[in-house]
Design a protein around this motif. Structure first.
Motif, PDB file in Angstrom:
ATOM      1  N   ASN A 346       9.586  -0.060   4.870  1.00 31.30           N
ATOM      2  CA  ASN A 346       8.132  -0.501   3.720  1.00 31.30           C
ATOM      3  C   ASN A 346       8.156  -1.763   4.049  1.00 31.30           C
ATOM      4  O   ASN A 346       8.786  -2.832   4.691  1.00 31.30           O
ATOM      5  CB  ASN A 346       9.309  -0.403   2.714  1.00 31.30           C
ATOM      6  CG  ASN A 346       9.881   0.721   1.899  1.00 31.30           C
ATOM      7  OD1 ASN A 346       9.389   1.477   1.556  1.00 31.30           O
ATOM      8  ND2 ASN A 346      11.559   0.275   2.013  1.00 31.30           N
ATOM      9  N   ASP A 440       5.758   7.798   8.559  1.00 34.43           N
ATOM     10  CA  ASP A 440       5.218   7.894   7.670  1.00 34.43           C
ATOM     11  C   ASP A 440       5.428   6.638   6.501  1.00 34.43           C
ATOM     12  O   ASP A 440       6.223   6.355   5.999  1.00 34.43           O
ATOM     13  CB  ASP A 440       5.740   9.182   6.388  1.00 34.43           C
ATOM     14  CG  ASP A 440       4.871   9.087   5.435  1.00 34.43           C
ATOM     15  OD1 ASP A 440       3.532   8.545   5.441  1.00 34.43           O
ATOM     16  OD2 ASP A 440       4.947   9.760   4.221  1.00 34.43           O
ATOM     17  N   HIS A 442       6.049   3.624   4.167  1.00 34.32           N
ATOM     18  CA  HIS A 442       5.395   3.200   2.963  1.00 34.32           C
ATOM     19  C   HIS A 442       4.398   1.668   3.113  1.00 34.32           C
ATOM     20  O   HIS A 442       5.274   0.607   3.268  1.00 34.32           O
ATOM     21  CB  HIS A 442       6.444   2.387   2.129  1.00 34.32           C
ATOM     22  CG  HIS A 442       5.947   2.361   0.899  1.00 34.32           C
ATOM     23  ND1 HIS A 442       6.825   1.541  -0.229  1.00 34.32           N
ATOM     24  CD2 HIS A 442       5.527   3.114   0.048  1.00 34.32           C
ATOM     25  CE1 HIS A 442       6.161   1.503  -0.929  1.00 34.32           C
ATOM     26  NE2 HIS A 442       5.006   2.377  -1.203  1.00 34.32           N
ATOM     27  N   GLY A 467      -4.115   3.705   6.196  1.00 33.73           N
ATOM     28  CA  GLY A 467      -2.014   3.768   6.287  1.00 33.73           C
ATOM     29  C   GLY A 467      -1.822   2.912   4.487  1.00 33.73           C
ATOM     30  O   GLY A 467      -0.320   3.317   4.161  1.00 33.73           O
ATOM     31  N   ASP A 469      -0.492   3.053   0.589  1.00 34.55           N
ATOM     32  CA  ASP A 469       0.067   4.001  -0.070  1.00 34.55           C
ATOM     33  C   ASP A 469       0.599   3.322  -1.436  1.00 34.55           C
ATOM     34  O   ASP A 469      -0.550   4.259  -2.343  1.00 34.55           O
ATOM     35  CB  ASP A 469       1.309   4.389   0.723  1.00 34.55           C
ATOM     36  CG  ASP A 469       1.993   4.892   1.379  1.00 34.55           C
ATOM     37  OD1 ASP A 469       0.836   6.597   1.764  1.00 34.55           O
ATOM     38  OD2 ASP A 469       1.871   4.440   2.824  1.00 34.55           O
ATOM     39  N   ASP A 470       0.460   2.485  -1.287  1.00 39.65           N
ATOM     40  CA  ASP A 470       0.041   1.505  -2.960  1.00 39.65           C
ATOM     41  C   ASP A 470      -1.156   0.304  -3.415  1.00 39.65           C
ATOM     42  O   ASP A 470      -1.019  -0.559  -1.816  1.00 39.65           O
ATOM     43  CB  ASP A 470       1.933   0.970  -3.710  1.00 39.65           C
ATOM     44  CG  ASP A 470       2.123   2.443  -3.673  1.00 39.65           C
ATOM     45  OD1 ASP A 470       1.858   3.890  -3.887  1.00 39.65           O
ATOM     46  OD2 ASP A 470       3.566   2.227  -3.469  1.00 39.65           O
ATOM     47  N   VAL A 489      -5.863   5.026  -3.033  1.00 36.14           N
ATOM     48  CA  VAL A 489      -4.276   5.498  -3.547  1.00 36.14           C
ATOM     49  C   VAL A 489      -4.338   6.635  -4.585  1.00 36.14           C
ATOM     50  O   VAL A 489      -3.012   6.842  -4.647  1.00 36.14           O
ATOM     51  CB  VAL A 489      -3.686   4.285  -3.329  1.00 36.14           C
ATOM     52  CG1 VAL A 489      -4.134   3.468  -2.051  1.00 36.14           C
ATOM     53  CG2 VAL A 489      -3.865   3.414  -4.569  1.00 36.14           C
ATOM     54  N   HIS A 493      -0.946   4.842  -7.924  1.00 31.11           N
ATOM     55  CA  HIS A 493      -0.205   3.981  -7.087  1.00 31.11           C
ATOM     56  C   HIS A 493      -1.285   2.639  -7.214  1.00 31.11           C
ATOM     57  O   HIS A 493      -0.803   2.065  -6.243  1.00 31.11           O
ATOM     58  CB  HIS A 493      -0.437   4.969  -6.019  1.00 31.11           C
ATOM     59  CG  HIS A 493       0.106   6.069  -5.290  1.00 31.11           C
ATOM     60  ND1 HIS A 493       1.473   6.033  -4.843  1.00 31.11           N
ATOM     61  CD2 HIS A 493       0.431   7.310  -5.756  1.00 31.11           C
ATOM     62  CE1 HIS A 493       2.264   6.978  -5.238  1.00 31.11           C
ATOM     63  NE2 HIS A 493       1.352   7.783  -5.579  1.00 31.11           N
ATOM     64  N   ASN A 601       9.478   0.692  -2.680  1.00 33.20           N
ATOM     65  CA  ASN A 601       9.265   1.672  -2.746  1.00 33.20           C
ATOM     66  C   ASN A 601      10.715   2.796  -4.262  1.00 33.20           C
ATOM     67  O   ASN A 601      10.809   3.571  -3.703  1.00 33.20           O
ATOM     68  CB  ASN A 601       8.998   2.830  -1.819  1.00 33.20           C
ATOM     69  CG  ASN A 601       8.194   3.933  -1.968  1.00 33.20           C
ATOM     70  OD1 ASN A 601       7.434   4.270  -3.212  1.00 33.20           O
ATOM     71  ND2 ASN A 601       8.150   4.772  -1.119  1.00 33.20           N
TER      72      ASN A 601
END
Length: 612
Positions: A346, A440, A442, A467, A469-470, A489, A493, A601
């Motif tokens: 993360n 992958d 976060h 890249g 995600d949030d 996103v 998110h 996350n």
């Protein structure tokens, strides 16, 4: 540089010399590390008193001498490697031209002129056309172009061939002279006087030395370091290098590698600590408020880096500190991480907002926000890291008690700096994605205040934020878009924190501000709110678009403390605006905990709020 010298040069000799300087640099580095990590610590444990203190000072001075030797020898090695690489091409062209002359039995003089024999026949007399001598064209070489164009059509076929060879020789000599001149001047600056004392002035000179080497090696850098490539391509380039090549680039061009997205974080941190010393030296030699402000900030960051090492020895949970970028351009640049962004699953990258610059407020405030976020996120998931990214010139505003100073708040009314900074932020995020070890990871983009406008602008660039995600938006005056779904996103998110007493989250839209223009023209969009021009906005529009905390925007709003009231509570104009990351009991522990949970996350740990 003349024909004889260029012909005699062996480029590998200079590469070998570079290896020698690198070896000296390595030995100096090893000696410095031994002093810092072994001898000094052993003496601290075994000795006390004035004699021991004096010895420690002597050791510190010796360590600085070795540090200086390491840096300067690294720069010399870089210059020699650059010269070796660049001089190869003109030398090769000279040798090829000389070989062609030899094959045709032409004579090349020491000045580069070419003597050619008789050839062809005079149509009237049947006799051979006499030979002659031609001189090369010293301008920019183009095949077939020479000062005497008529000569190219001489009945003697040797004339045109000789002219071509002479032109190639002249071009090779001209190019070699320019290369030799560049590197000679740079190397001249790298000389040190015997008995040199390594002090602040010395490090100021080192900064000039580094600039000189980079300037001299600009062509070498252009052809060897992928400055114009994507972070993904740069990562591939770095992975393809040998350890020796990596070491060369780190020592010769630290200011480039340290700020190059796609280079591993541990490498950027290593060279940026070197850059920090050099930049402190540079600013120490400059006058003016800007230099002093940035110098104070850099010294604070340097002290934090040193303290962080000591804290890790005491507390294994202490997140390691990484310096991922540093520079004095514009209002200053700094990228600081807590936790290794390449090893962590993360990773968040927080963009600060209005009023931010490379000053002590940034070094002690914004950097602490990243630290607090990392500590709290790592309590939830140790595989987390937090970054503060100051890679742009944020709009400046003095949010002090004096309303007269608010006139500069109109700077924040424009989205220009956000639009200009967005590509740099996307490049950095692309670098985080490229260098992360997880398949992958976060990645979380965080925008605070005007920084949320930059994050919004970044999402609208082709491909969005690489890249990500949030997205977390706190204290936002708007993002430039009207719906969370437009940020790329997914609306589920996009997370928003907005304190009720934060005036930045209530700045009226342009149309509304113009209705009561008195406050706007005194203090920009913030002044319009504070002066009460808009008692009831009546809709969800803010200065930069739809209110991210509104139902119309449709993001997920998390709870934050209301915060102190502007002015009335005696803490200044925007106290609530600065509390979102602060876990202290009297600040905003609710917001800080929610941000940390989102970075880790774990949205299931978040306390949610209703839309405005």
């Amino acid at each position: 540089m003349d024909l004889k010298k260029l012909q005699a040069i062996n480029p590998s000799d200079y590469a070998d010399a570079a290896d020698g300087y690198r070896a000296v640099s390595d030995m100096a580095d090893a000696a410095r590390n031994r002093i810092d990590k072994q001898i000094t610590k052993a003496m601290q444990k075994a000795n006390e008193g004035e004699a021991a203190d004096a010895a420690q000072k002597q050791l510190a001075r010796l360590a600085q001498n070795f540090h200086y030797t390491r840096v300067e020898c690294g720069l010399i090695g870089g210059a020699l490697n650059g010269f070796s690489s660049e001089i190869t091409a003109p030398r090769r062209r000279l040798i090829e031209a000389l070989d062609d002359a030899k094959a045709l039995s032409y004579t090349v003089s020491a000045d580069g002129s070419v003597v050619y024999p008789a050839g062809g026949e005079n149509e009237l007399t049947g006799e051979k056309i006499p030979g002659g001598t031609v001189t090369g064209f010293n301008g920019i070489y183009s095949p077939g172009l020479s000062p005497d164009m008529t000569g190219l059509h001489s009945p003697n076929p040797n004339r045109a061939k000789a002219q071509d060879i002479a032109d190639r020789i002249a071009h090779a000599l001209r190019e070699a002279t320019e290369i030799d001149d560049r590197y000679s001047k740079a190397l001249e600056k790298l000389k040190a006087a015997p008995g040199l004392t390594v002090d602040t002035k010395t490090w100021t000179d080192v900064a000039a030395d580094a600039d000189a080497v980079s300037s001299a090696a600009v062509e070498y850098i252009k052809h060897h370091i992928p400055l114009d490539k994507s972070p993904v391509d740069r990562k591939k380039w770095w992975d393809s290098l040998s350890d020796e090549q990596r070491d060369e680039y780190k020592r010769a061009f630290p200011e480039i590698l340290g700020n190059l997205d796609g280079i591993p974080s541990v490498v950027r941190d290593e060279v940026n600590r070197e850059n920090l010393d050099i930049l402190i030296g540079k600013l120490s030699g400059e006058s003016g408020d800007r230099a002093k402000t940035q110098l104070d900030a850099l010294k604070s960051i340097q002290q934090q880096l040193q303290d962080n090492v000591a804290k890790q020895l005491v507390d294994p949970k202490e997140p390691p500190m990484y310096l991922l970028g540093i520079g004095d351009e514009g209002r200053g640049r700094a990228i600081v991480a807590f936790g290794n962004p390449d090893k962590s699953k993360n990773v968040s990258a927080y963009v600060p907002g209005l009023g931010t610059a490379l000053d002590k407020d940034f070094a002690e405030g914004d950097v602490k926000r990243a630290y607090d976020t990392a500590v709290d996120a790592r309590d939830i998931d140790p595989n987390s890291a937090s970054v503060v990214w100051l890679g742009y010139d944020a709009p400046q505003v003095d949010l002090s008690w004096n309303p007269v100073t608010w006139v500069h708040a109109t700077d924040v009314a424009s989205a220009d700096t956000a639009e200009k900074g967005a590509p740099a932020y996307n490049s950095f995020m692309g670098g985080l994605a490229a260098t992360n070890d997880h398949k992958d990871p976060h990645l979380v983009a965080i925008g605070h205040s005007y920084g949320s406008r930059l994050v919004g602008a970044a999402t609208q660039k082709p491909g969005g934020i690489p890249g990500a995600d949030d997205i977390i938006l706190v204290g936002s005056p708007g993002t430039g878009v009207d719906h969370a779904a437009d940020l790329g996103v997914g609306k589920g998110h996009v997370f928003v924190g907005a304190a009720e007493n934060d005036p930045v989250t209530h700045v009226p839209s342009r149309q509304q501000a113009m209705v009561g223009a008195g406050g706007y023209f005194v203090g920009g969009p913030i002044g319009a709110y504070v002066y009460g021009d808009i008692a009831d906005q009546g809709d969800d529009d803010l200065w930069f678009g739809k209110d991210p905390a509104s139902e119309a925007f449709d993001a997920r709003r998390f709870k934050v403390s209301d915060g102190p009231l502007p002015v009335i509570d005696g803490q200044g104009l925007t106290p609530a605006h600065s509390n979102y990351f602060n876990p202290a009991r009297d600040k905003d522990p609710v917001s800080a905990a929610n941000i940390a949970a989102l970075v880790a996350n774990r949205p299931d740990l978040v306390t949610w709020d209703t839309h405005r």
